[in-house]
Motif scaffolding. Structure first.
Motif, PDB file in Angstrom:
ATOM      1  N   ALA B 159       2.088   8.239  16.019  1.00 30.20           N
ATOM      2  CA  ALA B 159       0.684   8.624  15.946  1.00 30.20           C
ATOM      3  C   ALA B 159      -0.110   7.714  15.014  1.00 30.20           C
ATOM      4  O   ALA B 159      -1.253   7.350  15.299  1.00 30.20           O
ATOM      5  CB  ALA B 159       0.568  10.082  15.491  1.00 30.20           C
ATOM      6  N   ALA B 160       0.518   7.320  13.916  1.00 32.33           N
ATOM      7  CA  ALA B 160      -0.199   6.537  12.908  1.00 32.33           C
ATOM      8  C   ALA B 160      -0.702   5.207  13.464  1.00 32.33           C
ATOM      9  O   ALA B 160      -1.718   4.679  13.018  1.00 32.33           O
ATOM     10  CB  ALA B 160       0.703   6.290  11.703  1.00 32.33           C
ATOM     11  N   ALA B 161       0.006   4.657  14.456  1.00 32.54           N
ATOM     12  CA  ALA B 161      -0.382   3.354  14.987  1.00 32.54           C
ATOM     13  C   ALA B 161      -1.274   3.463  16.214  1.00 32.54           C
ATOM     14  O   ALA B 161      -1.841   2.463  16.669  1.00 32.54           O
ATOM     15  CB  ALA B 161       0.868   2.551  15.327  1.00 32.54           C
ATOM     16  N   ALA B 162      -1.436   4.661  16.738  1.00 32.76           N
ATOM     17  CA  ALA B 162      -2.033   4.823  18.070  1.00 32.76           C
ATOM     18  C   ALA B 162      -3.483   4.331  18.149  1.00 32.76           C
ATOM     19  O   ALA B 162      -3.842   3.600  19.071  1.00 32.76           O
ATOM     20  CB  ALA B 162      -1.946   6.279  18.516  1.00 32.76           C
ATOM     21  N   GLN B 163      -4.305   4.699  17.163  1.00 32.98           N
ATOM     22  CA  GLN B 163      -5.713   4.297  17.234  1.00 32.98           C
ATOM     23  C   GLN B 163      -5.861   2.778  17.173  1.00 32.98           C
ATOM     24  O   GLN B 163      -6.654   2.192  17.911  1.00 32.98           O
ATOM     25  CB  GLN B 163      -6.509   4.960  16.101  1.00 32.98           C
ATOM     26  N   GLN B 164      -5.074   2.200  16.325  1.00 33.93           N
ATOM     27  CA  GLN B 164      -5.103   0.747  16.157  1.00 33.93           C
ATOM     28  C   GLN B 164      -4.674   0.049  17.458  1.00 33.93           C
ATOM     29  O   GLN B 164      -5.349  -0.879  17.928  1.00 33.93           O
ATOM     30  CB  GLN B 164      -4.118   0.450  15.016  1.00 33.93           C
ATOM     31  N   VAL B 165      -3.606   0.524  18.055  1.00 36.03           N
ATOM     32  CA  VAL B 165      -3.150  -0.032  19.332  1.00 36.03           C
ATOM     33  C   VAL B 165      -4.223   0.169  20.397  1.00 36.03           C
ATOM     34  O   VAL B 165      -4.539  -0.741  21.175  1.00 36.03           O
ATOM     35  CB  VAL B 165      -1.836   0.645  19.768  1.00 36.03           C
ATOM     36  N   CYS B 166      -4.792   1.346  20.401  1.00 38.82           N
ATOM     37  CA  CYS B 166      -5.836   1.673  21.361  1.00 38.82           C
ATOM     38  C   CYS B 166      -6.996   0.694  21.256  1.00 38.82           C
ATOM     39  O   CYS B 166      -7.481   0.172  22.262  1.00 38.82           O
ATOM     40  CB  CYS B 166      -6.305   3.091  21.120  1.00 38.82           C
ATOM     41  N   ASP B 167      -7.430   0.438  20.043  1.00 37.24           N
ATOM     42  CA  ASP B 167      -8.551  -0.480  19.830  1.00 37.24           C
ATOM     43  C   ASP B 167      -8.250  -1.857  20.414  1.00 37.24           C
ATOM     44  O   ASP B 167      -9.116  -2.497  21.011  1.00 37.24           O
ATOM     45  CB  ASP B 167      -8.851  -0.620  18.330  1.00 37.24           C
ATOM     46  N   ARG B 168      -7.012  -2.270  20.258  1.00 35.74           N
ATOM     47  CA  ARG B 168      -6.664  -3.598  20.762  1.00 35.74           C
ATOM     48  C   ARG B 168      -6.597  -3.606  22.287  1.00 35.74           C
ATOM     49  O   ARG B 168      -6.991  -4.584  22.921  1.00 35.74           O
ATOM     50  CB  ARG B 168      -5.339  -4.047  20.155  1.00 35.74           C
ATOM     51  N   LEU B 169      -6.105  -2.538  22.858  1.00 33.94           N
ATOM     52  CA  LEU B 169      -6.093  -2.450  24.322  1.00 33.94           C
ATOM     53  C   LEU B 169      -7.516  -2.527  24.858  1.00 33.94           C
ATOM     54  O   LEU B 169      -7.810  -3.233  25.820  1.00 33.94           O
ATOM     55  CB  LEU B 169      -5.431  -1.143  24.776  1.00 33.94           C
ATOM     56  N   VAL B 170      -8.410  -1.801  24.207  1.00 36.95           N
ATOM     57  CA  VAL B 170      -9.805  -1.790  24.634  1.00 36.95           C
ATOM     58  C   VAL B 170     -10.404  -3.187  24.465  1.00 36.95           C
ATOM     59  O   VAL B 170     -11.093  -3.695  25.353  1.00 36.95           O
ATOM     60  CB  VAL B 170     -10.618  -0.753  23.837  1.00 36.95           C
ATOM     61  N   ALA B 171     -10.097  -3.823  23.334  1.00 35.27           N
ATOM     62  CA  ALA B 171     -10.615  -5.169  23.084  1.00 35.27           C
ATOM     63  C   ALA B 171     -10.115  -6.138  24.146  1.00 35.27           C
ATOM     64  O   ALA B 171     -10.802  -7.099  24.509  1.00 35.27           O
ATOM     65  CB  ALA B 171     -10.195  -5.645  21.694  1.00 35.27           C
ATOM     66  N   ALA B 172      -8.926  -5.875  24.668  1.00 32.46           N
ATOM     67  CA  ALA B 172      -8.356  -6.763  25.687  1.00 32.46           C
ATOM     68  C   ALA B 172      -8.936  -6.461  27.071  1.00 32.46           C
ATOM     69  O   ALA B 172      -8.560  -7.099  28.052  1.00 32.46           O
ATOM     70  CB  ALA B 172      -6.843  -6.618  25.716  1.00 32.46           C
ATOM     71  N   GLY B 173      -9.833  -5.476  27.152  1.00 34.40           N
ATOM     72  CA  GLY B 173     -10.516  -5.206  28.412  1.00 34.40           C
ATOM     73  C   GLY B 173      -9.965  -4.042  29.213  1.00 34.40           C
ATOM     74  O   GLY B 173     -10.425  -3.743  30.303  1.00 34.40           O
ATOM     75  N   ILE B 174      -8.956  -3.367  28.667  1.00 35.94           N
ATOM     76  CA  ILE B 174      -8.368  -2.231  29.381  1.00 35.94           C
ATOM     77  C   ILE B 174      -9.266  -1.013  29.252  1.00 35.94           C
ATOM     78  O   ILE B 174      -9.767  -0.719  28.181  1.00 35.94           O
ATOM     79  CB  ILE B 174      -6.955  -1.945  28.831  1.00 35.94           C
ATOM     80  N   ARG B 175      -9.460  -0.329  30.373  1.00 35.67           N
ATOM     81  CA  ARG B 175     -10.344   0.821  30.333  1.00 35.67           C
ATOM     82  C   ARG B 175      -9.697   2.093  30.849  1.00 35.67           C
ATOM     83  O   ARG B 175     -10.373   3.092  31.105  1.00 35.67           O
ATOM     84  CB  ARG B 175     -11.625   0.503  31.100  1.00 35.67           C
ATOM     85  N   SER B 176      -8.384   2.058  31.014  1.00 33.34           N
ATOM     86  CA  SER B 176      -7.639   3.266  31.392  1.00 33.34           C
ATOM     87  C   SER B 176      -6.428   3.357  30.484  1.00 33.34           C
ATOM     88  O   SER B 176      -5.589   2.449  30.477  1.00 33.34           O
ATOM     89  CB  SER B 176      -7.175   3.178  32.844  1.00 33.34           C
ATOM     90  N   ILE B 177      -6.346   4.445  29.742  1.00 36.91           N
ATOM     91  CA  ILE B 177      -5.273   4.563  28.756  1.00 36.91           C
ATOM     92  C   ILE B 177      -4.579   5.908  28.879  1.00 36.91           C
ATOM     93  O   ILE B 177      -5.227   6.946  29.004  1.00 36.91           O
ATOM     94  CB  ILE B 177      -5.839   4.394  27.325  1.00 36.91           C
ATOM     95  N   LEU B 178      -3.245   5.846  28.871  1.00 39.50           N
ATOM     96  CA  LEU B 178      -2.444   7.066  28.854  1.00 39.50           C
ATOM     97  C   LEU B 178      -1.784   7.156  27.487  1.00 39.50           C
ATOM     98  O   LEU B 178      -1.018   6.268  27.102  1.00 39.50           O
ATOM     99  CB  LEU B 178      -1.382   7.017  29.961  1.00 39.50           C
ATOM    100  N   ASN B 179      -2.092   8.212  26.755  1.00 39.56           N
ATOM    101  CA  ASN B 179      -1.652   8.313  25.367  1.00 39.56           C
ATOM    102  C   ASN B 179      -0.601   9.402  25.162  1.00 39.56           C
ATOM    103  O   ASN B 179      -0.852  10.568  25.445  1.00 39.56           O
ATOM    104  CB  ASN B 179      -2.868   8.615  24.472  1.00 39.56           C
ATOM    105  N   PHE B 180       0.562   9.010  24.665  1.00 42.38           N
ATOM    106  CA  PHE B 180       1.626   9.981  24.386  1.00 42.38           C
ATOM    107  C   PHE B 180       1.677  10.374  22.917  1.00 42.38           C
ATOM    108  O   PHE B 180       2.377  11.307  22.552  1.00 42.38           O
ATOM    109  CB  PHE B 180       2.980   9.404  24.793  1.00 42.38           C
ATOM    110  N   ALA B 181       0.971   9.630  22.079  1.00 39.49           N
ATOM    111  CA  ALA B 181       0.985   9.957  20.653  1.00 39.49           C
ATOM    112  C   ALA B 181       0.091  11.170  20.409  1.00 39.49           C
ATOM    113  O   ALA B 181      -0.953  11.305  21.031  1.00 39.49           O
ATOM    114  CB  ALA B 181       0.485   8.767  19.850  1.00 39.49           C
TER     115      ALA B 181
END
Ligand SMILES: NC(=O)c1ccc[n+]([C@@H]2O[C@H](COP(=O)([O-])OP(=O)(O)OC[C@H]3O[C@@H](n4cnc5c(N)ncnc54)[C@H](O)[C@@H]3O)[C@@H](O)[C@H]2O)c1
Ligand SMILES: NC(=O)c1ccc[n+]([C@@H]2O[C@H](COP(=O)([O-])OP(=O)(O)OC[C@H]3O[C@@H](n4cnc5c(N)ncnc54)[C@H](O)[C@@H]3O)[C@@H](O)[C@H]2O)c1
Lengths: 254, 254
Positions: B159-181
Motif C-alpha cells: 500500500a505504501a508504494a501504491a500512490q507513487q506507482v500510480c502517479d508514474r503509470l499516469v505520467a506514462a499515459g496509462i488511463r486504466s488502472i486495476l489496484n490491489f493495494a
DNA sequence: CCGATTTTGTGCACGCATTCACAAAGTCGT
DNA sequence: ACGACTTTGTGAATGCGTGCACAAAATCGG
C-alpha cells in the motif's frame, strides 16, 4: 419500540464501505490523529461527507457536533459492527498460483482472519508446506473444517471444480464463501457467496478505455461517416470476421 | 436523430454484467449450444431474465422473438462492446505473492489481455524470470510502457508504494488502472481506477456471518435481555476492552 | 395463409442509494 | 455565561436500478 439504537438492517451499500472507513481510520490512528471530522475522513476514504455521516449514523450516534469523531472509538465501533472483535477461521481450497498468494499474505491475520487450513486435490501438493501450513487432502475437508471451526471458505480452484468444492464446503457447515473461480455457484439461500472476478475487472476497464479512444477519435478527425457500420474503431485487429448473423435478416430490421 | 442504434451511455450496472453473460455464453458455445433464450441464459448467469434482456437491449436488438439469441452472434456483439475484439497490453507492477500469481495466470490471454511487462523495485527481483517475462526495473517504467503500448496498469505493490506507482503509470499515459493495494488512489479525472480489495470482501462476509450467528442465538434461547448492551454475542474473545469512549458522555445521549 | 405459441423488447412502478441543505447540538474563546 | 463558530445527524429531493407484466414480433404446424 425500545431504545435499541442500532435497530437493525444497515443498507448493504453502507456495509461495503465500512471496511474502507476502517482502513482510513487505522491509517489516521497510526499517524497519531485522535479526532477526525466527517469531511477529513471522507477525503481519506474517497467518498462524499454526507454519505459517510449517514453510513456512520446507522451504527449509532458516535460523533460529537462541532468536533467530529474520536478515531479510536470509531475504529472500535466499526470493528464490532463488522464482527472483527473476534477471529474468523478461513479455509483455502486450491493452492495454485492464487491460493498460494493468499496463504502467504500477511494482511489477513492483522484484520482478524486466521488462515486455518489449506486443501488441494493434487497428490503432488498434498503434504507440502505453504506458508506455515501443510496442505491437506481435499478428502479430509469436512472433518478438518469442523475440527478447526472454519467459518469462511475461499475457493481458488479451476472453474471446473468450483461447484463441487462449494457443495462440500456447504455440506461441512460453512455459510460464507469467497469465490475466485469464474463460475456462478449455486448454493442454498442460507449461504452467502461473494465473487472476485479479476477478468471481469479488466474487461470493464477495457470497455471504458475503448469508449475514451473512440470518443477522442470522433472529437478530432471524423466527419461523421454515413451509416456503414464501423465495427472496429481501431482498425487494427479487424482480422476476425463477425460470425454469421442470424440467417433470417428481415429487410427492415431497423 | 440518426439511426445509430447503440446510441451511447450503457448503464454501469449493465456493463459490469456483460462479462458474466459472455462467460456463460462461451460455456454454452463449448457445449455446442447455438441458440439460447433469455430465460436459459439468465439461469446460467445467475440473474433475472428481464434484467438480462434489458442489458442486452442496450447493445442493440440482437434477439429473435419466439426463438432467443444466437450464441455466437451474441458473443461477438458483447465482445465488441467490451472492446475485446482487440488485444490490450497490461503491465503488472510489483511481482510479490500476488503479482506472480497474476503473471502466471493463463486466463487473461484467452480473453484478449496480454501481459506485456512486469516491474519491481527490489533489486533481487529485477532481471529474474516470472512466467515468460523478465522483471524490469521500475525506473524504466515510462519508457517500456510507451514502447509496448501498454493500456492497462495493475498495481500489486504494498500500500505504501501504491500512490507513487500510480502517479508514474499516469505520467506514462496509462488511463486504466486495476489496484490491489488497500489504498484510495487519487488520479486525474481522465483516469479510471478499479479496486480489488480482498480484505474488504472477507469483512463483508464476516458481517453477515455475525448477523446470522446473532439472530440464531436470539431465535432460540434468549429471553430478550433488558437494555444492557451486549457487545459481543459470542462471548469468547471479549478480552479487549472498548477504547475510552469520548469523555464528554452527556447524561441523556440516547 | 392463419392462428396458436413462444419469446423478445420495453413502459411503468417501486425501492434503494446518493446528495443537498439545514436545524440541532455541541465547543471554544472571551 | 454567552455568542460565534463548527460539525453532526437527518429530512427531503432526485436519480438509478430492478423486475413485473404485456404488447409486438417472429416461428411453426396445419
Ligand atoms: N492466478 C490468478 O491470477 C487468477 C486470476 C483470475 C482468476 N483466477 C481463478 O482462480 C482460480 C485459481 O487460479 P490459479 O491460477 O491459482 O489456478 P491453478 O491451476 O494454479 O491452481 C488451482 C489449484 O486447484 C487445485 N485443484 C483442482 N481441482 C481441485 C479440487 N477438486 N479440489 C481441490 N483442489 C483442486 C489444483 O491442484 C491446483 O493446485 C481459477 O479458477 C482461476 O480462473 C486466478
Ligand atoms: N497476496 C495476497 O493474497 C493479497 C491479498 C490482499 C491484498 N493484497 C495486496 O496486494 C499487494 C501486493 O501483495 P503481495 O502479497 O504480493 O505483496 P508482496 O510484498 O509479496 O509483494 C510486493 C512487491 O512489490 C514490490 N515493490 C515494493 N515497492 C515497489 C515500488 N515502489 N515499485 C515497484 N515494486 C515495488 C516488492 O519488491 C514486492 O516484490 C499489497 O498491497 C497487498 O496488501 C495481497
Amino acid at each position: 419500540m425500545r431504545p435499541r439504537n442500532t435497530t437493525d438492517g444497515i443498507p448493504e451499500a453502507s456495509i461495503a464501505r465500512l471496511p474502507v472507513y476502517l482502513r482510513a481510520l487505522q491509517s489516521l490512528a497510526d499517524q497519531g490523529v485522535t479526532t477526525v471530522s466527517s469531511h477529513q475522513l471522507a477525503i481519506a476514504a474517497g467518498v462524499n461527507p454526507a454519505k459517510l455521516r449517514k453510513d456512520l449514523s446507522h451504527l449509532g450516534s458516535y460523533g460529537t457536533r462541532g468536533v467530529g469523531y474520536e478515531v479510536d472509538y470509531l475504529i472500535y465501533q466499526i470493528s464490532r459492527e463488522l464482527g472483527l472483535t473476534q477471529d474468523w477461521a478461513v479455509a483455502i481450497v486450491g493452492v495454485g498460483n492464487l491460493g498460494r498468494a493468499l496463504a502467504n499474505y500477511g494482511g489477513f491475520a492483522s484484520r482478524g482472519f486466521q488462515i486455518a487450513c489449506l486443501f488441494d486435490a493434487d497428490p503432488r501438493q498434498i503434504g507440502t508446506r505453504v506458508g506455515h501450513h501443510v496442505v491437506h487432502d481435499i478428502a479430509d475437508l469436512e472433518r478438518i473444517v469442523v475440527e478447526k471451526r472454519v467459518a469462511i471458505g475461499v475457493i481458488a480452484t479451476p472453474a471446473a471444480a468450483a461447484q463441487q468444492v462449494c457443495d462440500r464446503l456447504v455440506a461441512a457447515g460453512i455459510r460464507s464463501i469467497l469465490n475466485f473461480a469464474p463460475t456462478v455457484l449455486s448454493v442454498p439461500p442460507t449461504v452467502e457467496v461473494r465473487k472476485v472476478d479479476l477478468s471481469t475487472e479488466l474487461q470493464i476497464l477495457a470497455f471504458h478505455a475503448q469508449r475514451r479512444a473512440l470518443s477522442e477519435l470522433e472529437a478530432l478527425d471524423v466527419i461523421d461517416y454515413p451509416d456503414i457500420e464501423r465495427l472496429d474503431p481501431r482498425a487494427v485487429s479487424r482480422a476476425d470476421e463477425p460470425p454469421d448473423r442470424p440467417r433470417r435478416v428481415a429487410g427492415v430490421s431497423r
